[in-house]
Design a protein around this motif. Structure first.
Motif, PDB file in Angstrom:
ATOM      1  N   PHE A   3       1.069  -1.314   0.200  1.00  0.00           N
ATOM      2  CA  PHE A   3       0.011  -0.006   0.098  1.00  0.00           C
ATOM      3  C   PHE A   3       1.131   1.435  -0.283  1.00  0.00           C
ATOM      4  N   PRO A   4       1.908   1.473  -0.906  1.00  0.00           N
ATOM      5  CA  PRO A   4       2.694   2.683  -0.873  1.00  0.00           C
ATOM      6  C   PRO A   4       2.318   3.883  -1.042  1.00  0.00           C
ATOM      7  N   LEU A   5       0.388   4.135  -1.569  1.00  0.00           N
ATOM      8  CA  LEU A   5       0.135   5.567  -1.349  1.00  0.00           C
ATOM      9  C   LEU A   5       0.238   5.742  -0.134  1.00  0.00           C
ATOM     10  N   THR A   6      -0.169   4.359   0.789  1.00  0.00           N
ATOM     11  CA  THR A   6      -1.424   4.982   2.291  1.00  0.00           C
ATOM     12  C   THR A   6      -0.370   4.774   3.742  1.00  0.00           C
ATOM     13  N   ARG A   7       1.377   4.566   2.714  1.00  0.00           N
ATOM     14  CA  ARG A   7       2.408   4.734   3.486  1.00  0.00           C
ATOM     15  C   ARG A   7       2.664   5.940   2.672  1.00  0.00           C
ATOM     16  N   LEU A   8       2.613   6.638   2.520  1.00  0.00           N
ATOM     17  CA  LEU A   8       3.379   7.962   1.555  1.00  0.00           C
ATOM     18  C   LEU A   8       2.510   8.608   2.489  1.00  0.00           C
ATOM     19  N   LYS A   9       1.149   8.637   2.510  1.00  0.00           N
ATOM     20  CA  LYS A   9       0.393   9.262   2.970  1.00  0.00           C
ATOM     21  C   LYS A   9       0.347  10.072   4.523  1.00  0.00           C
ATOM     22  N   ASN A  10       1.185   8.606   5.285  1.00  0.00           N
ATOM     23  CA  ASN A  10       1.117   8.315   6.358  1.00  0.00           C
ATOM     24  C   ASN A  10       2.051   9.203   6.869  1.00  0.00           C
ATOM     25  N   GLU A  11       3.425   9.072   6.231  1.00  0.00           N
ATOM     26  CA  GLU A  11       4.860   9.507   6.211  1.00  0.00           C
ATOM     27  C   GLU A  11       4.808  11.293   6.165  1.00  0.00           C
ATOM     28  N   ARG A  12       3.867  11.493   5.236  1.00  0.00           N
ATOM     29  CA  ARG A  12       3.615  13.494   5.110  1.00  0.00           C
ATOM     30  C   ARG A  12       2.834  13.077   6.501  1.00  0.00           C
ATOM     31  N   ASP A  13       1.858  13.151   6.653  1.00  0.00           N
ATOM     32  CA  ASP A  13       0.736  13.327   7.771  1.00  0.00           C
ATOM     33  C   ASP A  13       2.156  13.224   9.395  1.00  0.00           C
ATOM     34  N   CYS A  14       2.662  12.440   9.540  1.00  0.00           N
ATOM     35  CA  CYS A  14       3.722  12.446  10.690  1.00  0.00           C
ATOM     36  C   CYS A  14       4.279  13.627  10.561  1.00  0.00           C
ATOM     37  N   LEU A  15       4.859  13.606   9.099  1.00  0.00           N
ATOM     38  CA  LEU A  15       6.163  14.783   9.519  1.00  0.00           C
ATOM     39  C   LEU A  15       5.575  16.159   9.411  1.00  0.00           C
ATOM     40  N   GLU A  16       4.561  16.487   9.264  1.00  0.00           N
ATOM     41  CA  GLU A  16       3.697  17.482   9.411  1.00  0.00           C
ATOM     42  C   GLU A  16       3.305  17.757  11.058  1.00  0.00           C
ATOM     43  N   LEU A  17       2.901  16.365  11.383  1.00  0.00           N
ATOM     44  CA  LEU A  17       2.284  16.246  12.428  1.00  0.00           C
ATOM     45  C   LEU A  17       3.045  17.069  13.960  1.00  0.00           C
ATOM     46  N   THR A  25      11.591  17.315  12.533  1.00  0.00           N
ATOM     47  CA  THR A  25      11.823  16.334  10.533  1.00  0.00           C
ATOM     48  C   THR A  25      12.272  17.231   9.611  1.00  0.00           C
ATOM     49  N   PHE A  26      12.140  15.722   8.883  1.00  0.00           N
ATOM     50  CA  PHE A  26      12.891  16.805   7.307  1.00  0.00           C
ATOM     51  C   PHE A  26      11.673  17.308   6.567  1.00  0.00           C
ATOM     52  N   GLN A  27      12.230  18.425   6.264  1.00  0.00           N
ATOM     53  CA  GLN A  27      11.796  19.301   5.176  1.00  0.00           C
ATOM     54  C   GLN A  27      10.643  18.360   3.801  1.00  0.00           C
ATOM     55  N   ILE A  28       9.218  18.905   4.088  1.00  0.00           N
ATOM     56  CA  ILE A  28       9.090  18.731   2.743  1.00  0.00           C
ATOM     57  C   ILE A  28       8.873  19.389   1.337  1.00  0.00           C
ATOM     58  N   TYR A  29      10.062  19.029   0.146  1.00  0.00           N
ATOM     59  CA  TYR A  29       9.541  19.740  -0.720  1.00  0.00           C
ATOM     60  C   TYR A  29       8.334  19.476  -1.924  1.00  0.00           C
ATOM     61  N   ASP A  30       7.840  20.680  -1.656  1.00  0.00           N
ATOM     62  CA  ASP A  30       6.090  20.335  -2.539  1.00  0.00           C
ATOM     63  C   ASP A  30       6.164  20.349  -3.445  1.00  0.00           C
ATOM     64  N   ASP A  31       7.411  21.700  -4.348  1.00  0.00           N
ATOM     65  CA  ASP A  31       7.516  22.485  -5.026  1.00  0.00           C
ATOM     66  C   ASP A  31       8.495  22.015  -6.313  1.00  0.00           C
ATOM     67  N   PHE A 117       8.631   7.294  10.415  1.00  0.00           N
ATOM     68  CA  PHE A 117       7.329   7.017  11.474  1.00  0.00           C
ATOM     69  C   PHE A 117       6.512   5.760  10.871  1.00  0.00           C
ATOM     70  N   GLU A 118       6.008   5.172  11.368  1.00  0.00           N
ATOM     71  CA  GLU A 118       4.896   3.639  11.395  1.00  0.00           C
ATOM     72  C   GLU A 118       4.263   3.729  11.806  1.00  0.00           C
ATOM     73  N   MET A 119       3.180   4.213  12.626  1.00  0.00           N
ATOM     74  CA  MET A 119       2.330   4.292  13.291  1.00  0.00           C
ATOM     75  C   MET A 119       1.605   4.316  12.381  1.00  0.00           C
ATOM     76  N   VAL A 120       0.226   3.689  11.252  1.00  0.00           N
ATOM     77  CA  VAL A 120      -0.349   3.760  10.800  1.00  0.00           C
ATOM     78  C   VAL A 120      -1.423   3.519  11.580  1.00  0.00           C
ATOM     79  N   PHE A 121      -1.951   2.163  12.076  1.00  0.00           N
ATOM     80  CA  PHE A 121      -3.449   1.675  11.867  1.00  0.00           C
ATOM     81  C   PHE A 121      -3.566   1.519  13.671  1.00  0.00           C
ATOM     82  N   ARG A 122      -3.574   2.382  14.449  1.00  0.00           N
ATOM     83  CA  ARG A 122      -3.699   2.069  16.148  1.00  0.00           C
ATOM     84  C   ARG A 122      -4.127   2.892  16.725  1.00  0.00           C
ATOM     85  N   SER A 123      -5.100   2.393  17.751  1.00  0.00           N
ATOM     86  CA  SER A 123      -6.383   2.769  17.982  1.00  0.00           C
ATOM     87  C   SER A 123      -5.995   4.023  19.130  1.00  0.00           C
TER      88      SER A 123
END
Length: 196
Positions: A3-17, A25-31, A117-123
């Motif tokens: 599920f690479p796109l899910t992993r990608l979204k989670n990584e981005r969410d974690c970096l931003e959170l 955390t590492f800066q994201i280059y969106d541009d 970061f790898e905390m994806v599906f945790r309660s």
């Protein structure tokens, strides 16, 4: 990755959170647009390159004064506990390291940079349990990657330097007397998770 796109979204969410709560955390280059064979247009995350030593490597580095290494470890403990406090208050599993390891922390500008970061599906219900797991995991990994002569003091520094006494006392229970009966039973059958 599965599920690479899910992993990608989670990584981005974690970096931003993590960054939102004041943790480097590492800066994201969106541009920047990446064009690569078989890579969908939204299938990548371009991060800054940081040339820095990990906390794990630093603690093993005999060329650095031992007292200086322990002083850095104590500073890190304060920030580590601050993150745990925010995580518990917010009941947010994504503010934890699934695989806690000083190799996932870099020393940057007299501070710390967190990654992997790898905390994806945790309660959110079980945040305290996850924190206990992360604490034990970090200590275990630190002991695996430091010389044996450092172990006793490293444990003492960790126990004394981590500001939340109650959370530090609870951490071993996650392994020795797990809060969930089913996990206690499973650990009773296979206490170290080695399988058969």
């Amino acid at each position: 990755s599965y599920f690479p796109l899910t992993r990608l979204k989670n990584e981005r969410d974690c970096l931003e959170l993590w960054r939102k709560h004041g943790f480097r955390t590492f800066q994201i280059y969106d541009d920047v647009e990446v064009r690569a064979p078989k890579c969908p247009s939204d299938g990548y995350l371009l991060l800054e390159y940081v040339d820095a030593v990990t906390l794990e490597d630093y603690m093993q580095d005999a060329s650095v004064d031992l007292e200086e290494r322990y002083a850095t470890w104590r500073r890190w403990l304060v920030e580590w506990e601050q993150r745990h406090t925010v995580c518990e208050r917010e009941r947010e599993p994504k503010l934890m390291h699934e695989n806690g390891d000083p190799g996932h922390v870099m020393l940057v500008d007299d501070g710390f940079l967190w990654f992997d970061f790898e905390m994806v599906f945790r309660s959110p219900r079980n945040v305290r349990e996850y924190l206990g797991h992360e604490i034990v995991q970090y200590i275990w990994m630190a002991l695996r990657h430091t010389p044996p002569e450092m172990h006793e003091r490293l444990i003492r520094e960790t126990v004394e330097g981590y500001p939340n006494r109650e959370r530090m006392r609870f951490a071993p229970d996650v392994f020795l007397n797990h809060p969930r009966p089913l996990m206690r039973m499973a650990r009773g059958i296979d206490p170290f998770g080695v399988g058969g």
